[in-house]
Design a protein around this motif. Sequence first.
Motif, mmCIF file in Angstrom:
data_model
loop_
_atom_site.group_PDB
_atom_site.id
_atom_site.type_symbol
_atom_site.label_atom_id
_atom_site.label_comp_id
_atom_site.label_asym_id
_atom_site.label_seq_id
_atom_site.Cartn_x
_atom_site.Cartn_y
_atom_site.Cartn_z
ATOM 1 N N GLY A 10 0.869 -1.129 0.000
ATOM 2 C CA GLY A 10 0.000 0.000 0.000
ATOM 3 C C GLY A 10 0.901 1.170 0.000
ATOM 4 O O GLY A 10 2.010 1.104 0.467
ATOM 5 N N HIS A 11 0.522 2.237 -0.621
ATOM 6 C CA HIS A 11 1.411 3.360 -0.641
ATOM 7 C C HIS A 11 0.675 4.659 -0.835
ATOM 8 O O HIS A 11 -0.428 4.709 -1.294
ATOM 9 C CB HIS A 11 2.462 3.209 -1.725
ATOM 10 C CG HIS A 11 1.905 3.263 -3.100
ATOM 11 N ND1 HIS A 11 1.278 2.195 -3.691
ATOM 12 C CD2 HIS A 11 1.848 4.280 -4.012
ATOM 13 C CE1 HIS A 11 0.890 2.536 -4.907
ATOM 14 N NE2 HIS A 11 1.212 3.790 -5.115
ATOM 15 N N ALA A 12 1.359 5.689 -0.448
ATOM 16 C CA ALA A 12 0.914 7.040 -0.691
ATOM 17 C C ALA A 12 2.054 7.925 -0.299
ATOM 18 O O ALA A 12 2.760 7.632 0.649
ATOM 19 C CB ALA A 12 -0.316 7.363 0.151
ATOM 20 N N ARG A 13 2.280 8.993 -1.038
ATOM 21 C CA ARG A 13 3.338 9.920 -0.697
ATOM 22 C C ARG A 13 2.746 11.260 -0.349
ATOM 23 O O ARG A 13 1.554 11.385 -0.197
ATOM 24 C CB ARG A 13 4.335 10.020 -1.851
ATOM 25 C CG ARG A 13 5.008 8.679 -2.115
ATOM 26 C CD ARG A 13 6.132 8.817 -3.091
ATOM 27 N NE ARG A 13 6.752 7.537 -3.332
ATOM 28 C CZ ARG A 13 7.760 7.368 -4.165
ATOM 29 N NH1 ARG A 13 8.248 8.368 -4.852
ATOM 30 N NH2 ARG A 13 8.285 6.177 -4.332
ATOM 31 N N ALA A 14 3.589 12.260 -0.254
ATOM 32 C CA ALA A 14 3.096 13.507 0.285
ATOM 33 C C ALA A 14 3.575 14.711 -0.485
ATOM 34 O O ALA A 14 4.579 14.672 -1.157
ATOM 35 C CB ALA A 14 3.549 13.624 1.733
ATOM 36 N N TRP A 49 -2.329 13.307 2.806
ATOM 37 C CA TRP A 49 -3.403 13.761 3.693
ATOM 38 C C TRP A 49 -4.767 13.556 3.059
ATOM 39 O O TRP A 49 -5.749 13.278 3.751
ATOM 40 C CB TRP A 49 -3.187 15.219 4.068
ATOM 41 C CG TRP A 49 -4.095 15.679 5.160
ATOM 42 C CD1 TRP A 49 -5.108 16.591 5.062
ATOM 43 C CD2 TRP A 49 -4.090 15.245 6.528
ATOM 44 N NE1 TRP A 49 -5.731 16.749 6.270
ATOM 45 C CE2 TRP A 49 -5.131 15.929 7.190
ATOM 46 C CE3 TRP A 49 -3.304 14.326 7.247
ATOM 47 C CZ2 TRP A 49 -5.412 15.737 8.539
ATOM 48 C CZ3 TRP A 49 -3.582 14.133 8.582
ATOM 49 C CH2 TRP A 49 -4.628 14.831 9.222
ATOM 50 N N ARG A 50 -4.858 13.668 1.746
ATOM 51 C CA ARG A 50 -6.143 13.463 1.072
ATOM 52 C C ARG A 50 -6.630 12.023 1.211
ATOM 53 O O ARG A 50 -7.809 11.752 0.978
ATOM 54 C CB ARG A 50 -6.026 13.835 -0.411
ATOM 55 C CG ARG A 50 -6.071 15.331 -0.667
ATOM 56 C CD ARG A 50 -6.329 15.633 -2.127
ATOM 57 N NE ARG A 50 -5.202 15.270 -2.972
ATOM 58 C CZ ARG A 50 -4.245 16.122 -3.343
ATOM 59 N NH1 ARG A 50 -4.284 17.386 -2.937
ATOM 60 N NH2 ARG A 50 -3.266 15.727 -4.125
ATOM 61 N N ARG A 51 -5.763 11.105 1.562
ATOM 62 C CA ARG A 51 -6.156 9.707 1.736
ATOM 63 C C ARG A 51 -6.693 9.417 3.139
ATOM 64 O O ARG A 51 -7.199 8.328 3.394
ATOM 65 C CB ARG A 51 -4.971 8.782 1.426
ATOM 66 C CG ARG A 51 -4.528 8.853 -0.030
ATOM 67 C CD ARG A 51 -3.288 7.989 -0.250
ATOM 68 N NE ARG A 51 -2.836 8.069 -1.623
ATOM 69 C CZ ARG A 51 -3.098 7.165 -2.559
ATOM 70 N NH1 ARG A 51 -3.822 6.103 -2.251
ATOM 71 N NH2 ARG A 51 -2.648 7.314 -3.782
ATOM 72 N N VAL A 52 -6.554 10.365 4.041
ATOM 73 C CA VAL A 52 -7.102 10.186 5.387
ATOM 74 C C VAL A 52 -8.616 10.382 5.309
ATOM 75 O O VAL A 52 -9.091 11.414 4.841
ATOM 76 C CB VAL A 52 -6.481 11.200 6.370
ATOM 77 C CG1 VAL A 52 -7.129 11.075 7.745
ATOM 78 C CG2 VAL A 52 -4.967 10.988 6.474
ATOM 79 N N PRO A 111 5.383 -0.871 4.401
ATOM 80 C CA PRO A 111 4.653 -0.130 3.377
ATOM 81 C C PRO A 111 4.362 1.308 3.786
ATOM 82 O O PRO A 111 3.952 1.569 4.917
ATOM 83 C CB PRO A 111 3.357 -0.927 3.213
ATOM 84 C CG PRO A 111 3.209 -1.694 4.486
ATOM 85 C CD PRO A 111 4.596 -1.996 4.957
ATOM 86 N N VAL A 112 4.564 2.220 2.850
ATOM 87 C CA VAL A 112 4.232 3.627 3.051
ATOM 88 C C VAL A 112 2.751 3.825 2.757
ATOM 89 O O VAL A 112 2.228 3.273 1.788
ATOM 90 C CB VAL A 112 5.068 4.518 2.102
ATOM 91 C CG1 VAL A 112 4.667 5.985 2.246
ATOM 92 C CG2 VAL A 112 6.559 4.327 2.351
ATOM 93 N N GLY A 113 2.049 4.602 3.575
ATOM 94 C CA GLY A 113 0.657 4.874 3.243
ATOM 95 C C GLY A 113 -0.207 5.250 4.415
ATOM 96 O O GLY A 113 0.268 5.515 5.520
ATOM 97 N N HIS A 217 -12.566 6.515 14.241
ATOM 98 C CA HIS A 217 -12.064 6.042 12.948
ATOM 99 C C HIS A 217 -10.543 6.221 12.816
ATOM 100 O O HIS A 217 -10.053 6.918 11.921
ATOM 101 C CB HIS A 217 -12.789 6.752 11.809
ATOM 102 C CG HIS A 217 -14.282 6.676 11.909
ATOM 103 N ND1 HIS A 217 -14.978 5.499 11.685
ATOM 104 C CD2 HIS A 217 -15.201 7.615 12.246
ATOM 105 C CE1 HIS A 217 -16.274 5.726 11.860
ATOM 106 N NE2 HIS A 217 -16.433 6.988 12.209
ATOM 107 N N PRO A 218 -9.776 5.575 13.703
ATOM 108 C CA PRO A 218 -8.325 5.780 13.705
ATOM 109 C C PRO A 218 -7.637 5.213 12.468
ATOM 110 O O PRO A 218 -8.074 4.203 11.906
ATOM 111 C CB PRO A 218 -7.876 5.036 14.968
ATOM 112 C CG PRO A 218 -8.929 3.993 15.192
ATOM 113 C CD PRO A 218 -10.217 4.634 14.746
ATOM 114 N N VAL A 219 -6.565 5.888 12.072
ATOM 115 C CA VAL A 219 -5.712 5.416 10.977
ATOM 116 C C VAL A 219 -4.258 5.553 11.395
ATOM 117 O O VAL A 219 -3.918 6.316 12.307
ATOM 118 C CB VAL A 219 -5.939 6.207 9.665
ATOM 119 C CG1 VAL A 219 -7.376 6.094 9.195
ATOM 120 C CG2 VAL A 219 -5.505 7.666 9.808
ATOM 121 N N VAL A 220 -3.401 4.815 10.715
ATOM 122 C CA VAL A 220 -1.968 5.022 10.812
ATOM 123 C C VAL A 220 -1.507 5.639 9.500
ATOM 124 O O VAL A 220 -1.920 5.213 8.418
ATOM 125 C CB VAL A 220 -1.208 3.712 11.125
ATOM 126 C CG1 VAL A 220 -1.419 2.643 10.058
ATOM 127 C CG2 VAL A 220 0.278 3.978 11.333
#
Length: 230
Positions: A10-14, A49-52, A111-113, A217-220
């Motif tokens: 899984g990934h996402a950058r910033a 941040w848009r993926r949060v 994994p980054v994300g 609705h916690p996320v890492v």
Amino acid sequence: MSLTACGGSGHARADGDTGGPDGETAGTGAGAPPGTAPTRVPGIGDRLWRRVPAGTRQVVAVYGAGPDSPDSTVRVFTKSGSSWKQLRSWAAHNGRKGWTSDHHEGDQRTPVGVFTLSDAGGVLADPGTRLPYTRSASFQAPHYWNKNSWHDFDYVIAIDYNRVRGTSPNDPTRPQGEHKGGSVWLHMDHGSGTSACVSQSEEDMRYLLRTLDPRLHPVVVMGDSRDLAA
């Protein structure tokens, strides 16, 4: 059940955010007044941040020390109104070879994300978490592993990468296929890098388990610090 914990992607950058991971008072970007309460978690750029999810009010942010480093810092944030407040931080470990945006089984990178946090478990009894908790001896690390790792899975929180939410963290189902890894967890630390998980002390795991609230609705959000904020 054969444990294959700490293998997972899984990934996402910033993009764009000027607030660093050490800046509890960082603002929304360049030019934010000093002391302004942040309207996003510091150190996380626009694309990530848009993926949060919009309803998320708890974030566990993992800031890696470098793309190939096993060392990281965990910071826990909660949202009050439109502002994010840091509750606590501590040293942690991630994959022994660092981070990746294309994780595969056995690459020893985390994994980054952005990933939801929905299920917990472990060898030990539930310490008082609001998350669904599965206590089972099947979490026990094999005793042919180094003795330092025997208690790694006394407490675990599943990172929802390549898994079925709403199941025990050690459910072996891999929706993206076995080659993409799985069983990427927050778990207890053995003093060095992991196969893909994020590890911290028993005290910090107990804190996470007691603090995370599914109603919020916690996320890492996790990755190398420069990658997260690029």
